[in-house]
Each structure stands twice: as structure tokens, then as C-alpha cells.
Design a protein around this motif. Structure first.
Motif, short mmCIF file in Angstrom:
data_model
loop_
_atom_site.label_atom_id
_atom_site.label_comp_id
_atom_site.label_asym_id
_atom_site.label_seq_id
_atom_site.Cartn_x
_atom_site.Cartn_y
_atom_site.Cartn_z
N LEU A 139 0.79 -1.22 0.00
CA LEU A 139 0.00 0.00 0.00
C LEU A 139 0.83 1.28 0.00
CD1 LEU A 139 -2.80 -0.97 2.56
CD2 LEU A 139 -3.09 -0.57 0.10
N ALA A 140 1.97 1.26 0.67
CA ALA A 140 2.56 2.52 1.12
C ALA A 140 3.50 3.18 0.12
CB ALA A 140 3.31 2.28 2.42
N ASP A 141 3.58 4.52 0.23
CA ASP A 141 4.69 5.26 -0.35
C ASP A 141 5.89 5.15 0.58
OD1 ASP A 141 3.20 6.16 -2.49
OD2 ASP A 141 2.48 7.93 -1.38
N ARG A 142 5.56 5.22 1.89
CA ARG A 142 6.62 5.09 2.90
C ARG A 142 6.12 4.19 4.02
NH1 ARG A 142 8.62 9.97 5.58
NH2 ARG A 142 6.43 10.60 5.65
N VAL A 143 6.99 3.37 4.55
CA VAL A 143 6.65 2.52 5.68
C VAL A 143 7.47 2.96 6.88
CG1 VAL A 143 6.68 0.17 6.62
CG2 VAL A 143 6.11 0.54 4.21
N ALA A 144 6.79 3.39 7.94
CA ALA A 144 7.48 3.74 9.18
C ALA A 144 7.41 2.54 10.12
CB ALA A 144 6.83 4.96 9.83
N VAL A 145 8.57 1.96 10.43
CA VAL A 145 8.60 0.78 11.28
C VAL A 145 8.77 1.22 12.74
CG1 VAL A 145 9.84 -1.33 11.84
CG2 VAL A 145 9.56 -0.64 9.45
N MET A 146 7.88 0.72 13.58
CA MET A 146 7.98 1.06 15.00
C MET A 146 8.56 -0.10 15.79
SD MET A 146 4.57 3.24 16.00
CE MET A 146 5.16 3.65 17.65
N SER A 147 9.30 0.23 16.83
CA SER A 147 9.79 -0.79 17.75
C SER A 147 9.00 -0.67 19.04
CB SER A 147 11.27 -0.60 18.01
OG SER A 147 11.48 0.64 18.64
N ALA A 148 9.00 -1.77 19.81
CA ALA A 148 8.10 -1.82 20.96
C ALA A 148 8.79 -1.43 22.26
CB ALA A 148 7.53 -3.22 21.09
N ARG A 149 7.96 -0.97 23.19
CA ARG A 149 8.25 -0.85 24.62
C ARG A 149 9.55 -0.15 24.95
NH1 ARG A 149 4.92 -3.50 28.15
NH2 ARG A 149 3.32 -2.29 27.16
N PRO A 150 9.66 1.12 24.97
CA PRO A 150 8.59 2.03 24.57
C PRO A 150 8.54 2.19 23.06
CG PRO A 150 10.50 3.26 25.27
CD PRO A 150 10.84 1.82 25.47
N GLY A 151 7.35 2.55 22.54
CA GLY A 151 7.18 2.68 21.11
C GLY A 151 7.98 3.85 20.54
N ARG A 152 8.76 3.57 19.54
CA ARG A 152 9.45 4.65 18.83
C ARG A 152 9.60 4.26 17.37
NH1 ARG A 152 14.10 2.87 22.27
NH2 ARG A 152 13.86 4.78 23.50
N ILE A 153 9.83 5.27 16.52
CA ILE A 153 10.02 4.99 15.10
C ILE A 153 11.44 4.45 14.92
CG2 ILE A 153 10.05 5.94 12.76
CD1 ILE A 153 7.31 6.16 13.87
N ALA A 154 11.55 3.20 14.44
CA ALA A 154 12.87 2.60 14.27
C ALA A 154 13.50 3.03 12.95
CB ALA A 154 12.77 1.08 14.34
N ARG B 77 14.41 -5.63 18.32
CA ARG B 77 13.68 -6.22 19.46
C ARG B 77 14.63 -6.71 20.53
NH1 ARG B 77 9.44 -10.73 18.06
NH2 ARG B 77 7.99 -8.99 17.83
N LYS B 78 14.31 -6.38 21.75
CA LYS B 78 15.10 -6.88 22.86
C LYS B 78 14.52 -8.22 23.29
CE LYS B 78 15.88 -2.18 24.45
NZ LYS B 78 14.68 -1.49 23.93
N PRO B 79 15.37 -9.15 23.70
CA PRO B 79 14.89 -10.51 23.96
C PRO B 79 14.08 -10.67 25.25
CG PRO B 79 17.24 -10.37 24.37
CD PRO B 79 16.82 -9.04 23.84
N HIS B 80 14.07 -9.73 26.15
CA HIS B 80 13.50 -9.98 27.48
C HIS B 80 12.40 -8.99 27.86
CE1 HIS B 80 16.63 -6.96 27.88
NE2 HIS B 80 15.94 -6.49 28.89
N VAL B 81 11.68 -8.50 26.90
CA VAL B 81 10.77 -7.40 27.20
C VAL B 81 9.51 -7.83 27.94
CG1 VAL B 81 11.45 -5.67 25.55
CG2 VAL B 81 10.01 -7.57 24.81
N GLY B 82 9.27 -9.12 28.09
CA GLY B 82 8.09 -9.55 28.84
C GLY B 82 6.85 -9.52 27.98
N LEU B 83 5.71 -9.62 28.62
CA LEU B 83 4.45 -9.73 27.89
C LEU B 83 4.10 -8.42 27.21
CD1 LEU B 83 2.25 -11.81 30.33
CD2 LEU B 83 3.09 -12.51 28.09
N ALA B 84 3.79 -8.50 25.94
CA ALA B 84 3.33 -7.31 25.23
C ALA B 84 1.84 -7.15 25.46
CB ALA B 84 3.64 -7.45 23.75
N ILE B 85 1.38 -5.93 25.52
CA ILE B 85 -0.05 -5.67 25.68
C ILE B 85 -0.60 -5.14 24.37
CG2 ILE B 85 -1.76 -4.29 26.89
CD1 ILE B 85 0.29 -4.17 29.21
#
Lengths: 276, 282
Positions: free
Chosen positions: A216-231, A267-275
Motif C-alpha cells: 500500500l505505502a509510499d513510505r513505511v514507518a517501522v515502530m519498535s516496541a516498549r517504549p514505542g518509537r520509530i525505528a 527487538r530486545k529478547p527480554h521485554v516480557g508480555l506485550a499488551i
């Protein structure tokens, strides 16, 4: 309509456009019973006028939070979001949202569901525009049906008509096709690409499907988790209109793998349960 | 309310989340059951004919005296011959029921709508409402009569006290079914808090509100008749004590027949209202 399509093709995906919306250092903490959750961390993102921007990330990375904030449905803890010169702190008439699972009101038939935005804004219903949209998405003649009588794809098409009926310039879509089967999903992706090319709306589309984002996209912004930021942000310069079978081509799959690698890396290997 | 939305994790429920503590019928049992075929309806009528005809025959066959159990034909005859003496009492009963229910239901509905907006207040108030639901308001009637005399007022108050909490507790269950996604949808189109209430919250709560009204009105009928039996000289409840004291059993059963018809009418009324306003929740 055809003119717009040609212009769009001529302009190309990577063309520099003016800024539609600006997210600056957006930070968000949720208070929960077990403590505070850091949902967004210093997110800065430019949405360009007329572009198709996908926000891609794993469950719980804060992409929906970001989108809801862009729609004025969430407050930020810090930072700000602007639509042109206006700061977004509450829903804005230029912005329409499309939610997961269509989100139609089950006690209203299709016509009444689509009339809801006009009712809420206390404006006369633009029946001409609604009829044209209904014909465009092949829902003409289904106005008296209730949501439970329609398939998932039809429901989501109705919700697209509902959002476009008030003619917003920015469309925010929150994993709209996540609950659909693969075939219907392909159909919907094609439809939304066509609508985008015909109308020239700016679309921000949240998904956790890499191939959907690339398609779909012209641009894809990839986010990383916990805390959320644009990777990272990837430019997708595949010419349009893109056919569905493009997703099986080697160069497409290469892009998928490329983006997948960037997500796994972040991704960090030990981030625990994602919500989610 | 708008603020509260912003401070929750946006894991808005995809499914409706209903509080499970409503008293009364569930949404599904609102109806008269599944659709019936003509054959099934015929059987139902046949059963009625057998029961009425059979009891008529058996009571006559065994020579059961009228003051023990009157035959169906005696009851129907009594209904017609006594009608001119019964109908003023019917009007009194309907008046007390309607006024009491209208007062109780309005207060119950408004309280439910307001209280569910404030979780803290709701937690404090709910035990007391439950107390009102579970305590038979009939028990208050002698006291009310002492204060207000033998007119309609004490009975109207008792009916309001009996039906109001029932309407409230069911409506509150309905209003508690918050679907954040639907509220967010309305807000995204610029809805005000009042519009969210009228366009999202009330329709969403409607199935439970109707259940509350149905159960509340049936409770109201019970309380009306009971209160009339306690004291005063008017109403169908009073006629029941009157006819039984005189051992006029056909007339006694004629009054019971009228009460049964009122009860069924209430049920059918709310069944149709439910079909019209809450059929989306199948």
C-alpha cells in the motif's frame, strides 16, 4: 478521476511533498493498575500531503496509540501533533478515522450508519456524495441492510464510505483489514489503493502485516516496541497501480525480508508480555 | 468521560462487555421463544381446549361445589354479570400501576444513566439499590397507609419503590456496557458528550433497559394488587379479598382472570417494544 490518477502516477511515490501533519517528540504514558506503561517514546514523524504512509510494528508497539493521538482521541504526555498550523488536541473535521472490525453501529442500518457523521455534525446529509461512494465500493442497494446481514468486507467498505462521506483530507486507518480473510483483504487493499489514487487523500495506515504495508505505502514507518518509537522509515518506490500478484515477485519478497530484518533487529529478547 | 478515555490502554473490546449482575431476564429470553409453525400453534390451542374443557367436565362429573372450585363456564359467566361492579376497580388498579410505574421507572432510568458515569458513586449506591430490589416493598404498605391513609397514594409509592430499583439495576447493567471503540468513533466525528449519550450509550443499553421495564412493570403489578389487599376499599386486589370473604368463588376467579390478562398484556407489549428497538442484539 482519471486525471487525478495520471497526475498521481506522474508525481511518483518519492516526490517531495509539503507537510500534512507533523508529530513532534510525542511521548505517552498510560496509568494502569500495575503501574505506568510507556507507550510512546519521543516519536517524531512527518506525514506528507497526499502520501500513503504505513505505520508498521508488532503488537503492543504503540502504533494504535500513535494513530489515535493523531486523530485527537488521546492526549499526549509530552510533545505535540500539528495539522498544518493547528495543534491537534481533539478530533478535527479534516481528519476521519477508520477502525478495526468496521465499527458499525449494529442498531442502525447501512444508510443510518453512514448518516451518523452528518447527524453528529448537525449538517444536512450529502446524499449525492454518499450515493456516488456507495456505487464506487459496490454497496449501492444495500442501504436498508443491517451490519449483521453483511460480510466483513462489506462492513468495512461501508465504514470507508462513512468516513469519506464527510470529505476529510486525512484518513487514519487502524488495522482496518486485520480481521478479514486473506482474499477479502487483497480486495480491500486494491480498493483502498484505488480510492487513494482517485481522491488524493492523505492516508496513514496502521498494520502489523509487512506485505500489506509494502503493497500500500509510499513510505513505511517501522515502530519498535516498549517504549514505542520509530525505528526506521523505508521508501517504497514500486510504481502504481500495484496489482495484487506483485506480492509474489522476488523483489517484493526481498523488501519484505529487508523490513522484517530491521524489526527483528530492534527487538530486545527480554521485554516480557506485550499488551495489545 | 472524554478525559477518562485518554487514560486507558486502547485495548478496546472487540466484543461487547456486559456486566453480569443484571436482575431479571437475559436479553435472549425477552422473546416468546423461537418462531412457531402453524402446527405448533394449533397444538397450543388444543392444549388450552383440553384443559378448559377437561376441568369443566371433571368438576361437573365429580360434583365439586362452586365454593371450592368453580367451573370455567361459571367463571366466564361471573366475569360478564359482575363486570359492571368490577371495572371501576380495574381502572383504579391500572391507574395506580401506571402512575407508580411511570414515577419509579423514570427515577430508576435517570439514576442508572447518571450513576454509571461515576464508578465511585455506583459502587457506593449499588448495595442499597440491591437492598431495595430484594426487599418486598409490600412490607412497607401498612406503614405507608398509616402515614397517607387508605387512598391510592401509599400504593402508588409502593409500586414506584418496587419497580424503580428493578428498572435501575437492569438499565445500569446496560449503561455499563461501554464499547470504547464506538464512543471513539462518535468522538472522531466531533460528537459532544450529550450526543455520545443519546446516539451511542442509550441505544447500546436499550436491550437491558427494556428488560428492566418489563420486569419492573410485572413487579409493579404484583405490588399494586398486594397493596390493595392490605387495606383500602378499591382495586382488583381489594376485590380478591372481598369475594373470597363472601365465598363468591366464580367472581374471585374472574378477577384473577383479569389480572392474568393484564400481566400477559404487559409482557406482550414489552416483547414488541423489544422486537422493534432491540432486535439488533440477536
Amino acid at each position: 478521476m482519471m486525471d487525478a490518477t495520471h497526475m498521481r502516477k506522474a508525481a511518483g511515490a518519492s516526490d517531495k511533498r509539503s507537510t500534512k501533519m507533523l508529530v513532534e517528540r510525542a511521548t505517552k504514558y498510560y496509568q494502569t493498575r500495575t503501574g505506568s506503561v510507556h507507550a510512546l517514546d519521543n516519536v517524531s514523524l512527518e506525514v506528507r500531503d497526499g502520501e500513503f504512509l504505513c505505520i508498521l510494528g508488532p503488537s503492543g508497539c504503540g502504533k494504535s496509540t500513535l494513530l489515535w493521538s493523531m486523530g485527537g482521541l488521546h492526549d499526549l504526555t509530552d510533545g505535540e501533533i500539528r495539522l498544518g498550523p493547528e495543534k491537534i488536541t481533539k478530533p478535527h473535521p479534516e481528519i476521519a478515522m477508520i477502525f478495526q472490525d468496521a465499527n458499525l453501529l449494529p442498531w442502525r442500518n447501512l444508510a443510518a450508519n453512514i448518516a451518523l457523521p452528518f447527524e453528529l455534525k448537525r449538517k444536512p446529509v450529502d446524499q449525492e456524495r454518499i450515493d456516488a461512494l456507495l456505487k464506487r465500493v459496490d454497496l449501492w442497494g444495500f442501504e436498508s441492510k443491517f451490519p449483521r446481514e453483511l460480510s466483513g468486507g462489506m462492513q468495512q467498505r461501508a465504514s470507508i464510505v462513512r468516513s469519506l462521506s464527510v470529505n476529510p483530507s486525512l484518513l487514519l486507518m487502524d488495522e482496518p483489514f486485520g480481521a478479514l480473510d486473506a482474499f477479502t483483504r487483497d480486495e480491500m487493499n486494491l480498493l483502498i489503493q484505488e480510492i487513494w489514487m482517485e481522491t488524493g487523500k492523505t492516508i496513514v495506515f496502521v498494520t502489523h502485516s509487512i506485505s500489506e504495508a509494502i503493497f500500500l505505502a509510499d513510505r513505511v514507518a517501522v515502530m519498535s516496541a516498549r517504549p514505542g518509537r520509530i525505528a526506521r522509515i523505508f521508501d517504497i518506490d514500486i510504481p502504481r497501480p500495484r496489482p495484487v500478484d506483485i506480492q509474489t515477485r522476488p523483489d517484493f519478497i526481498e523488501r519484505v525480508l529487508h523490513i522484517k530484518a530491521s524489526i527483528d533487529h530492534g527487538r530486545k529478547p527480554h521485554v516480557g508480555l506485550a499488551i495489545t | 468521560m472524554d478525559k477518562a478515555l485518554g487514560d486507558k490502554i486502547p485495548e478496546f473490546n472487540k466484543k461487547k462487555s456486559g456486566g453480569g449482575d443484571g436482575v431479571g431476564l437475559s436479553g435472549a429470553s425477552l422473546g416468546l421463544g423461537d418462531h412457531r409453525t402453524k402446527f405448533e400453534i394449533l397444538i397450543i390451542i388444543l392444549v388450552a381446549v383440553v384443559i378448559i374443557g377437561g376441568s369443566e367436565f371433571l368438576l361437573k362429573w365429580f360434583g365439586v361445589p362452586q365454593y371450592v372450585l368453580p367451573t370455567p363456564s361459571q367463571i366466564v359467566t361471573a366475569l360478564f354479570t359482575e363486570w359492571k361492579f368490577i371495572w371501576p376497580h380495574l381502572l383504579v388498579t391500572l391507574y395506580e400501576l401506571l402512575v407508580g410505574f411511570a414515577i419509579g421507572a423514570s427515577i430508576g432510568f435517570v439514576l442508572a444513566a447518571v450513576i454509571t458515569q461515576f464508578p465511585f458513586v455506583e459502587k457506593i449506591v449499588t448495595p442499597y439499590i440491591l437492598l431495595l430490589v430484594t426487599t418486598p416493598m409490600l412490607a412497607l404498605v401498612p406503614l405507608l397507609i398509616l402515614k397517607l391513609g387508605f387512598g391510592s397514594e401509599p400504593r402508588i409509592i409502593a409500586v414506584a419503590l418496587a419497580s424503580g430499583p428493578m428498572v435501575m439495576i437492569n438499565s445500569a447493567t446496560g449503561f455499563r456496557r461501554v464499547d470504547l471503540a464506538k464512543i471513539a468513533l462518535a468522538r472522531s466525528f466531533g460528537a459532544s458528550t450529550f450526543q455520545i449519550f443519546t446516539k451511542i450509550r442509550i441505544p447500546m443499553a436499550m436491550p437491558m433497559i427494556i428488560v428492566g421495564l418489563m420486569v419492573g412493570s410485572i413487579f409493579g403489578l404484583l405490588t399494586t394488587v398486594g397493596a390493595e389487599m392490605v387495606g383500602g376499599a378499591e382495586g382488583l386486589g381489594n376485590r380478591l379479598t372481598y369475594y373470597s370473604a363472601l365465598i363468591r368463588m366464580p367472581q374471585f376467579f374472574a378477577v384473577i382472570l383479569i389480572l392474568a390478562i393484564i400481566g400477559i398484556s404487559i409482557y406482550v407489549l414489552f416483547y414488541w417494544i423489544g422486537k422493534k428497538w432491540a432486535s439488533w442484539e440477536a
